[in-house]
Write a protein that holds these residues in place. Structure first.
Motif, PDB file in Angstrom:
ATOM      1  N   ASN A   1      27.984 -24.677  18.701  1.00 45.21           N
ATOM      2  CA  ASN A   1      28.448 -25.803  17.895  1.00 45.21           C
ATOM      3  C   ASN A   1      27.540 -27.016  18.074  1.00 45.21           C
ATOM      4  OD1 ASN A   1      30.619 -27.361  16.370  1.00 45.21           O
ATOM      5  ND2 ASN A   1      30.561 -28.473  18.312  1.00 45.21           N
TER       6      ASN A   1
ATOM      7  N   GLY B   1      26.528 -26.493  14.513  1.00 45.19           N
ATOM      8  CA  GLY B   1      27.866 -26.567  13.941  1.00 45.19           C
ATOM      9  C   GLY B   1      28.624 -25.252  14.001  1.00 45.19           C
ATOM     10  N   ARG B   2      29.262 -24.889  12.877  1.00 48.00           N
ATOM     11  CA  ARG B   2      30.110 -23.696  12.842  1.00 48.00           C
ATOM     12  C   ARG B   2      29.295 -22.436  12.568  1.00 48.00           C
ATOM     13  NH1 ARG B   2      35.266 -24.592   9.124  1.00 48.00           N
ATOM     14  NH2 ARG B   2      35.694 -22.506   9.918  1.00 48.00           N
TER      15      ARG B   2
ATOM     16  N   THR C   1      31.514 -31.803  17.861  1.00 42.82           N
ATOM     17  CA  THR C   1      30.188 -31.984  17.289  1.00 42.82           C
ATOM     18  C   THR C   1      29.702 -33.420  17.464  1.00 42.82           C
ATOM     19  OG1 THR C   1      28.861 -31.496  15.319  1.00 42.82           O
ATOM     20  CG2 THR C   1      30.968 -32.623  14.983  1.00 42.82           C
TER      21      THR C   1
ATOM     22  N   ASN D   1      23.730 -29.232  10.730  1.00 39.47           N
ATOM     23  CA  ASN D   1      24.760 -28.710   9.855  1.00 39.47           C
ATOM     24  C   ASN D   1      24.167 -28.484   8.472  1.00 39.47           C
ATOM     25  OD1 ASN D   1      27.428 -28.835  11.414  1.00 39.47           O
ATOM     26  ND2 ASN D   1      26.634 -30.902  11.742  1.00 39.47           N
TER      27      ASN D   1
ATOM     28  N   THR E   1      23.497 -29.303   5.112  1.00 44.46           N
ATOM     29  CA  THR E   1      23.537 -30.675   4.590  1.00 44.46           C
ATOM     30  C   THR E   1      22.869 -30.758   3.223  1.00 44.46           C
ATOM     31  OG1 THR E   1      23.407 -31.510   6.866  1.00 44.46           O
ATOM     32  CG2 THR E   1      22.914 -33.073   5.085  1.00 44.46           C
TER      33      THR E   1
ATOM     34  N   LEU F   1      29.591 -33.198   4.487  1.00 44.35           N
ATOM     35  CA  LEU F   1      30.100 -32.230   5.451  1.00 44.35           C
ATOM     36  C   LEU F   1      31.627 -32.223   5.422  1.00 44.35           C
ATOM     37  CD1 LEU F   1      29.284 -30.216   7.680  1.00 44.35           C
ATOM     38  CD2 LEU F   1      29.446 -32.102   9.310  1.00 44.35           C
TER      39      LEU F   1
ATOM     40  N   GLN G   1      29.342 -23.112   7.442  1.00 38.48           N
ATOM     41  CA  GLN G   1      27.930 -23.191   7.817  1.00 38.48           C
ATOM     42  C   GLN G   1      27.198 -21.852   7.668  1.00 38.48           C
ATOM     43  OE1 GLN G   1      26.675 -26.340   9.048  1.00 38.48           O
ATOM     44  NE2 GLN G   1      28.672 -27.017   8.339  1.00 38.48           N
TER      45      GLN G   1
ATOM     46  N   TYR H   1      19.695 -26.963   6.856  1.00 37.39           N
ATOM     47  CA  TYR H   1      20.258 -27.374   8.143  1.00 37.39           C
ATOM     48  C   TYR H   1      19.594 -28.680   8.558  1.00 37.39           C
ATOM     49  CZ  TYR H   1      22.946 -23.126   8.951  1.00 37.39           C
ATOM     50  OH  TYR H   1      23.879 -22.115   8.866  1.00 37.39           O
TER      51      TYR H   1
ATOM     52  N   THR I   1      20.600 -33.198   9.672  1.00 37.14           N
ATOM     53  CA  THR I   1      21.580 -34.160  10.174  1.00 37.14           C
ATOM     54  C   THR I   1      21.590 -35.386   9.265  1.00 37.14           C
ATOM     55  OG1 THR I   1      19.981 -35.337  11.582  1.00 37.14           O
ATOM     56  CG2 THR I   1      21.084 -33.412  12.540  1.00 37.14           C
TER      57      THR I   1
END
Length: 459
Positions: free
Chosen positions: A80, A84-85, A209, A215, A217, A265, A271, A295, A297
């Motif tokens: 995570n 993330g997931r 997180t 993630n 994005t 998000l 994800q 992926y 941020t």
């Protein structure tokens, strides 16, 4: 809606590997010698053992299960913190089996548009055949899923034969029925509802997180303002703001949980990266750079707006701490596994009488001693007591063989044996009211030594 690309290929690879392991692992053999099962991975409830290749776990070693759960939780936290997931999108059983069910559905009924048309079409022989074929295939996958599970609790080839000839225990049929039903319902009908409403992990991971985690994005700094390709091209030619997103909604249509990643998000997003593949395919077709979704941020989006280069900090205090904790717990478990004993001894002092003074002045204490042989062959042991003065005598009731005053006890394969032990202090010895002693069990062949603490009582 079906898509293709890097992340779709990764998901297929993980699906084939994980399901291949799950379905066929019970049939792998592992030679453990005589009197031991040869199934590589087996949870033997009747024999009260769990086997994993060369590892054998006994009921009293439940702490290994605790350690595995701790490692699993920390690994989930680490995944995570990195992306993330990612567990939900690639490795979760619900995701894996749902992907398989969706693949079967698409092969029989067609792509999303074909399935919508089939749903709206009146009942016909063709529609009936497709529906029967789909649900039959789903039930077969679900049935084999439940069948594979019970194979981990008994010898797989034997149980398969017993199931086929209706000679298996009723519990096997019961659990196959339960798991067949749950797999069929969860992967065939409930699908995203499991991820959105039933699974607690989205709520937990949202609290774990941070802004450094990667993630899936939508890079709105590049995509907005969105609009049809032709209109945005006209705006760009006029020098007006125009984004790369052509508002085709392909990212939304391929999402297994129905998330529009362009809205930011969201808790429902697992994800999986399928929206990345769909968007990249569209960008390639319209002649624009890929990576509009990826992926990333939110911090990097802001850095790009400020004219700075993006930064990716996979290695940071949070991930290092998780990795160190995983390594530490794993090392502790490995040390405990490699240094554990294959024999055991326990001693319970008599409660009444606590001691007996003999006619010759010696003092007698009685104990119930249990010897444990954890190996699959017969072993012989010597029982000795340390901590008492020279001249102490040991007597084991029912044991005829002694070696240098120590009882010589034989314990069968994978068995325990309880014996009655009487300990006599030397005649005339001045003994304190309580003396700590050690019971020592020694394997006469391998030399393995196991000890337990006790006490010797006196007036």
């Amino acid at each position: 809606m079906a898509t293709h690309g890097t992340f779709r290929r990764i998901k297929w690879a993980i699906l084939f590997v994980t399901l291949g392991i799950y379905y066929f692992l019970p049939f792998i053999r592992w030679d453990r010698g005589p009197n031991a099962p040869d199934q590589a991975v087996l949870i033997d409830l009747e024999g009260r053992r769990a086997y994993f290749f060369f590892i054998e776990i006994w009921p009293q070693e439940v702490y290994y299960l605790t350690g595995l759960l701790i490692v699993a939780a920390l690994t989930l936290f680490l995944m995570n913190a990195v992306a993330g997931r990612i567990w939900c999108g690639y490795l979760c059983p619900q995701t894996v089996w749902t992907d398989l069910f969706l693949w079967v559905e698409s092969k029989i009924e067609g792509d999303r548009r074909d399935r919508i048309a089939l749903d709206n079409a009146p009942m016909s022989l063709s529609k009936l055949c497709k529906r029967v074929a789909k649900h039959t295939s789903w039930l077969m996958i679900a049935w084999w899923t439940g069948g594979a599970w019970v194979l981990y609790f008994s010898d797989a080839p034997t149980l398969v034969y017993e199931l086929a000839t209706f000679q298996a225990p009723w519990a096997a049929y019961l659990w196959i029925g339960i798991l067949t039903t749950t797999t069929y319902l969860l992967a065939g009908f409930m699908r995203e509802q499991v991820c959105i409403y039933m699974c607690p992990w989205p709520r937990i991971q949202a609290a774990l997180t941070d802004e450094k985690a990667l993630n899936v994005t939508y890079r709105w700094d590049r995509g907005e303002p969105r609009g049809p390709l032709k209109r945005n091209k006209e705006l760009a030619d006029q020098g007006l703001p125009a984004g790369d997103c052509i508002d085709c909604a392909q990212c939304f249509h391929v999402c297994p949980t129905g998330v529009d990643i362009r809205n930011g998000l969201q808790l429902d997003c697992i994800q999986c990266g399928l929206c990345i593949d769909a968007c990249d395919n569209v960008m390639t077709k319209v002649g624009k750079p890929t990576g509009l979704i990826g992926y990333d941020t939110d911090e990097n989006i802001q850095r790009r707006l400020d004219g700075k280069d993006p930064i990716y900090e996979i290695v940071r205090p949070r991930t290092v701490i998780y990795a160190v904790l995983i390594a530490l717990v794993g090392a502790i478990m490995l040390y405990a596994l490699l240094s554990r004993d294959f024999s055991g001894i326990s001693a319970v002092h008599d409660r009444n009488p606590i001691f007996v003074v003999q006619n010759d002045g010696s003092i007698r204490n009685g104990y119930t001693v249990r010897l444990m042989n954890k190996r699959n062959f017969e072993r012989s042991f010597l029982v000795n007591i340390e901590g008492l003065p020279t001249g102490t005598r040991i007597e084991a009731i029912g044991i005829d063989h002694y070696f240098e005053g120590r009882p010589y006890v034989v314990v069968g394969p994978d068995q325990t044996r309880e014996i009655r032990v009487l300990v006599y202090s030397p005649t005339g010895a001045q003994m304190p009211s309580s003396t700590p002693i050690t019971f020592r069990l020694t394997d006469t062949v391998m030399g393995e030594v196991t000890t337990t603490k006790g006490f010797f009582k006196a007036p």
